[in-house]
Design a protein around this motif. Structure first.
Motif, PDB file in Angstrom:
ATOM      1  N   ALA A 204       0.858  -1.181   0.000  1.00 20.41           N
ATOM      2  CA  ALA A 204       0.000   0.000   0.000  1.00 20.41           C
ATOM      3  C   ALA A 204       0.894   1.231   0.000  1.00 20.41           C
ATOM      4  N   SER A 205       0.469   2.258  -0.727  1.00 20.08           N
ATOM      5  CA  SER A 205       1.253   3.488  -0.817  1.00 20.08           C
ATOM      6  C   SER A 205       0.330   4.693  -0.797  1.00 20.08           C
ATOM      7  N   SER A 206       0.858   5.795  -0.280  1.00 14.89           N
ATOM      8  CA  SER A 206       0.128   7.055  -0.241  1.00 14.89           C
ATOM      9  C   SER A 206       1.086   8.179  -0.608  1.00 14.89           C
ATOM     10  N   ARG A 207       0.620   9.119  -1.444  1.00 10.51           N
ATOM     11  CA  ARG A 207       1.405  10.288  -1.833  1.00 10.51           C
ATOM     12  C   ARG A 207       0.551  11.535  -1.598  1.00 10.51           C
ATOM     13  N   PHE A 208       0.995  12.375  -0.649  1.00 10.39           N
ATOM     14  CA  PHE A 208       0.223  13.560  -0.269  1.00 10.39           C
ATOM     15  C   PHE A 208       1.061  14.814  -0.480  1.00 10.39           C
ATOM     16  N   PHE A 209       0.421  15.864  -1.008  1.00 10.00           N
ATOM     17  CA  PHE A 209       1.083  17.149  -1.261  1.00 10.00           C
ATOM     18  C   PHE A 209       0.143  18.272  -0.845  1.00 10.00           C
ATOM     19  N   TYR A 210       0.704  19.275  -0.136  1.00 14.96           N
ATOM     20  CA  TYR A 210      -0.096  20.437   0.235  1.00 14.96           C
ATOM     21  C   TYR A 210       0.760  21.697   0.109  1.00 14.96           C
ATOM     22  N   LYS A 211       0.231  22.689  -0.618  1.00 21.69           N
ATOM     23  CA  LYS A 211       0.944  23.949  -0.808  1.00 21.69           C
ATOM     24  C   LYS A 211       0.349  25.010   0.107  1.00 21.69           C
ATOM     25  N   PHE A 212       1.171  25.506   1.047  1.00 23.29           N
ATOM     26  CA  PHE A 212       0.720  26.545   1.967  1.00 23.29           C
ATOM     27  C   PHE A 212       0.630  27.898   1.265  1.00 23.29           C
ATOM     28  N   ASN A 213       1.653  28.196   0.467  1.00 24.80           N
ATOM     29  CA  ASN A 213       1.670  29.413  -0.338  1.00 24.80           C
ATOM     30  C   ASN A 213       2.660  29.189  -1.475  1.00 24.80           C
ATOM     31  N   GLU A 214       3.017  30.244  -2.181  1.00 27.98           N
ATOM     32  CA  GLU A 214       3.892  30.099  -3.341  1.00 27.98           C
ATOM     33  C   GLU A 214       5.300  29.657  -2.969  1.00 27.98           C
ATOM     34  N   ASN A 215       5.674  29.797  -1.693  1.00 29.51           N
ATOM     35  CA  ASN A 215       7.048  29.513  -1.280  1.00 29.51           C
ATOM     36  C   ASN A 215       7.196  28.308  -0.359  1.00 29.51           C
ATOM     37  N   ILE A 216       6.099  27.769   0.153  1.00 25.92           N
ATOM     38  CA  ILE A 216       6.186  26.673   1.121  1.00 25.92           C
ATOM     39  C   ILE A 216       5.203  25.565   0.733  1.00 25.92           C
ATOM     40  N   PHE A 217       5.701  24.327   0.676  1.00 22.74           N
ATOM     41  CA  PHE A 217       4.809  23.189   0.473  1.00 22.74           C
ATOM     42  C   PHE A 217       5.331  21.992   1.260  1.00 22.74           C
TER      43      PHE A 217
END
Length: 277
Positions: A204-217
């Motif tokens: 099982a695998s999970s790939r999560f991405f979240y961008k806080f703003n243009e400079n931080i993710f």
């Protein structure tokens, strides 16, 4: 827990050292060795930063149709006060036809010192994906890793897995993406004393991405492999900061769990900085 801090920069000193090997005395004085070490540091930092990259983050990756790939090999031999040889080779091939993409990769490492083998490693991966639509896909994954020098029951001579299953994009927006996949397969293990075991494996695998703003993710990658003999879980949590166009940072926390080891959990904190001036 292991803590790692790496800093890479392009400075006047590095630029001067880059041209130093044109002088014959560079090797004897150690200048070339320092330049090689700077290259190694830059490569390690770049690899760490690239752990946050994901070519399938926002959608199914598009590849050149047909067959493509690359291959490389290297050899070095030394004689004199001591004798040694090293050989390495690697190849990656991809075949894409419509929604069906197959990739094969293989790496070979062999070495001997004074006529005695010191390394005999083979690593191969087969990865195939069929994309039904923008959200749903199926995959086939095969992996084999071999250590030709394994000689005892505590050494792993062969570790192989073949599995398949579905994958799904749960969230897919410019600021947040999350996809998961799970499958079933067969795992084969053989130790250096020729004891082998074949059992059912689950992945099982999970790939999560979240961008806080243009400079931080932030990214969080999780992989799980379960068989009758062991449970292995890897989780890589990272936050990338782009301070300026010339200054970026990644802070990561990697956890590796394996219930077949005496100490089941390894943790690694890493900080990588890239500066240009």
């Amino acid at each position: 827990m292991t803590m790692t801090l790496r800093i890479a920069g392009v400075s006047t000193l590095a630029l001067l050292l880059a041209g130093a090997p044109v002088f014959a005395q560079a090797t004897l004085t150690g200048t070339e060795a320092l330049n090689d070490r700077l290259d190694d540091i830059n490569e390690a930092v770049t690899d760490d930063l690239e752990r946050a990259e994901d070519n399938a983050r926002f959608g199914n990756p598009e590849f050149q149709q047909g067959l493509s790939g690359s291959a490389s090999l290297g050899y070095s031999g030394k004689t004199g006060n001591n004798e040694s040889q090293e050989f390495s080779a690697g190849a990656r091939m991809r075949y894409a036809q419509g929604n069906w993409v197959q990739t094969v990769g293989i790496a070979l490492d062999f070495a001997d010192v004074e006529g005695v083998k010191s390394k005999e490693d083979v690593f191969g991966v087969y990865d195939a994906n069929y994309y039904f639509n923008d959200s749903f896909y199926g995959f086939v994954l095969g992996r084999v890793e071999s250590n030709g020098l394994a000689a005892t029951a505590s050494d792993t001579q062969t570790d192989a897995f073949l599995g398949f299953g579905p994958g799904y994009r749960v969230v897919n927006t410019p600021d947040m993406t999350w996809r998961v996949q799970a499958g079933i397969g067969v795992r084969y293990e053989k130790d250096g004393a020729d004891n082998s075991e074949t059992d059912t494996g689950y992945i099982a695998s999970s790939r999560f991405f979240y961008k806080f703003n243009e400079n931080i993710f932030a990214t969080n990658d999780t992989d799980i492999l379960k068989s009758d003999s062991s449970l292995a879980i890897n989780n890589d949590l990272g936050v990338n900061f782009k301070m300026t166009d010339a200054f970026s940072t990644r802070v990561s926390y990697l956890t590796e769990y394996n219930d077949s080891r005496a100490i089941r959990t390894d943790n690694k904190l890493g900080v990588s900085l890239v500066m240009g001036f």
